[in-house]
Design a protein around this motif. Structure first.
Motif, short mmCIF file in Angstrom:
data_model
loop_
_atom_site.label_atom_id
_atom_site.label_comp_id
_atom_site.label_asym_id
_atom_site.label_seq_id
_atom_site.Cartn_x
_atom_site.Cartn_y
_atom_site.Cartn_z
N LYS A 25 0.65 -1.23 0.23
CA LYS A 25 -0.37 -0.40 -0.01
C LYS A 25 0.53 1.19 0.06
O LYS A 25 0.32 2.40 -0.52
N THR A 26 2.10 1.54 0.47
CA THR A 26 2.12 2.46 0.81
C THR A 26 3.51 2.72 -0.70
O THR A 26 3.48 3.72 -0.95
N LYS A 27 3.95 1.33 -1.14
CA LYS A 27 4.36 2.19 -2.58
C LYS A 27 3.61 1.97 -3.59
O LYS A 27 3.76 2.77 -4.65
N ASN A 28 2.31 1.55 -3.69
CA ASN A 28 1.34 1.94 -5.08
C ASN A 28 0.35 3.05 -4.84
O ASN A 28 0.54 4.27 -3.68
N ILE A 29 0.44 3.67 -6.09
CA ILE A 29 -0.62 5.06 -5.43
C ILE A 29 -1.39 5.08 -5.88
O ILE A 29 -2.30 3.94 -6.14
N LYS A 30 -2.05 5.36 -4.60
CA LYS A 30 -3.33 5.10 -4.30
C LYS A 30 -4.35 6.16 -4.72
O LYS A 30 -5.50 5.73 -5.57
N HIS A 31 -4.21 7.67 -4.88
CA HIS A 31 -4.53 8.43 -5.97
C HIS A 31 -4.54 8.86 -7.06
O HIS A 31 -3.47 9.97 -7.02
N PRO A 32 -4.55 7.88 -7.74
CA PRO A 32 -4.00 8.42 -9.34
C PRO A 32 -4.81 9.81 -10.05
O PRO A 32 -3.57 10.01 -10.31
N VAL A 33 -5.75 9.72 -9.93
CA VAL A 33 -6.46 10.88 -10.36
C VAL A 33 -5.23 12.42 -10.00
O VAL A 33 -5.21 13.14 -9.99
#
Length: 202
Positions: A25-33
């Motif tokens: 979760k910390t590596k992924n982009i949670k808010h791409p927009v």
């Protein structure tokens, strides 16, 4: 005995899966927009200025209006949306009952743990720092080349983006912390470390 061992294994596996989930979760982009629009308006404003200055000098009014609109959209988006979503920071001005104006700098509790993605944090701070530097370079270029008509547009870019940068740095280091005192303390500590290391060598 067997049941205790299996329970311990189940618990350890569960914890390992939970830790792995947190890392992903910390590596992924949670808010791409939000991440996209954090860079979109400011990059478009820089490109619009560059193209208008070099290729479309005849349509100065149209280029100026386009750049100012892009800068305004960027300022509003970064101040009100992307800072809160991507790094859990926000700043604003409020007027109390006595008519006194107060600047408020807030940091969401627990932003260092699960709320903030490392990738989003890098995108946020990189865009926040690099783009004002580009506008400062544009300002020096306009002064050197005596392009006076572009100077107000460039100065607006510097002021709007520097305001967001200053506000979020204040949020990061703490709203009550004086940045001048922070810099003085930092350089004082560095000087003290160098003096101690020289004493140890001698």
């Amino acid at each position: 005995m067997l049941t205790d061992d299996t329970n311990e294994e189940d618990v350890s596996l569960f914890d390992a899966e939970e830790d792995a989930g947190r890392r992903s979760k910390t590596k992924n982009i949670k808010h791409p927009v939000a991440s996209f629009f954090h860079l979109f308006f400011r990059v478009c404003a820089i490109l619009a200025y560059f193209l208008c200055e070099h290729f479309s000098s005849n349509n100065f009014i149209g280029g100026m209006v386009t750049i100012i609109l892009l800068l305004s959209c960027d300022f509003w988006t970064v101040k009100n949306v992307t800072g809160r979503l991507m790094v859990g920071l926000r700043w604003w001005n409020q007027v109390d009952d006595d008519g006194q104006s107060h600047w408020v700098f807030e940091s969401r509790k627990g932003t260092k743990n699960s709320h903030v993605s490392d990738s989003e944090s890098r995108i946020f701070w990189l865009g926040l720092i690099v783009c004002p530097v580009v506008w400062v370079i544009f300002a020096f270029s306009a002064l050197v080349q005596m392009k006076i008509m572009w100077l107000p547009v460039v100065m607006m870019g510097v002021v709007l983006q520097a305001a967001n940068l200053y506000g979020y740095i204040k949020c990061k280091v703490g709203g009550k912390t004086d940045l001048k005192n922070l810099a003085t303390n930092y350089f004082g500590r560095q000087f003290l470390k160098q003096a101690l290391s020289k004493d140890e060598e001698s």
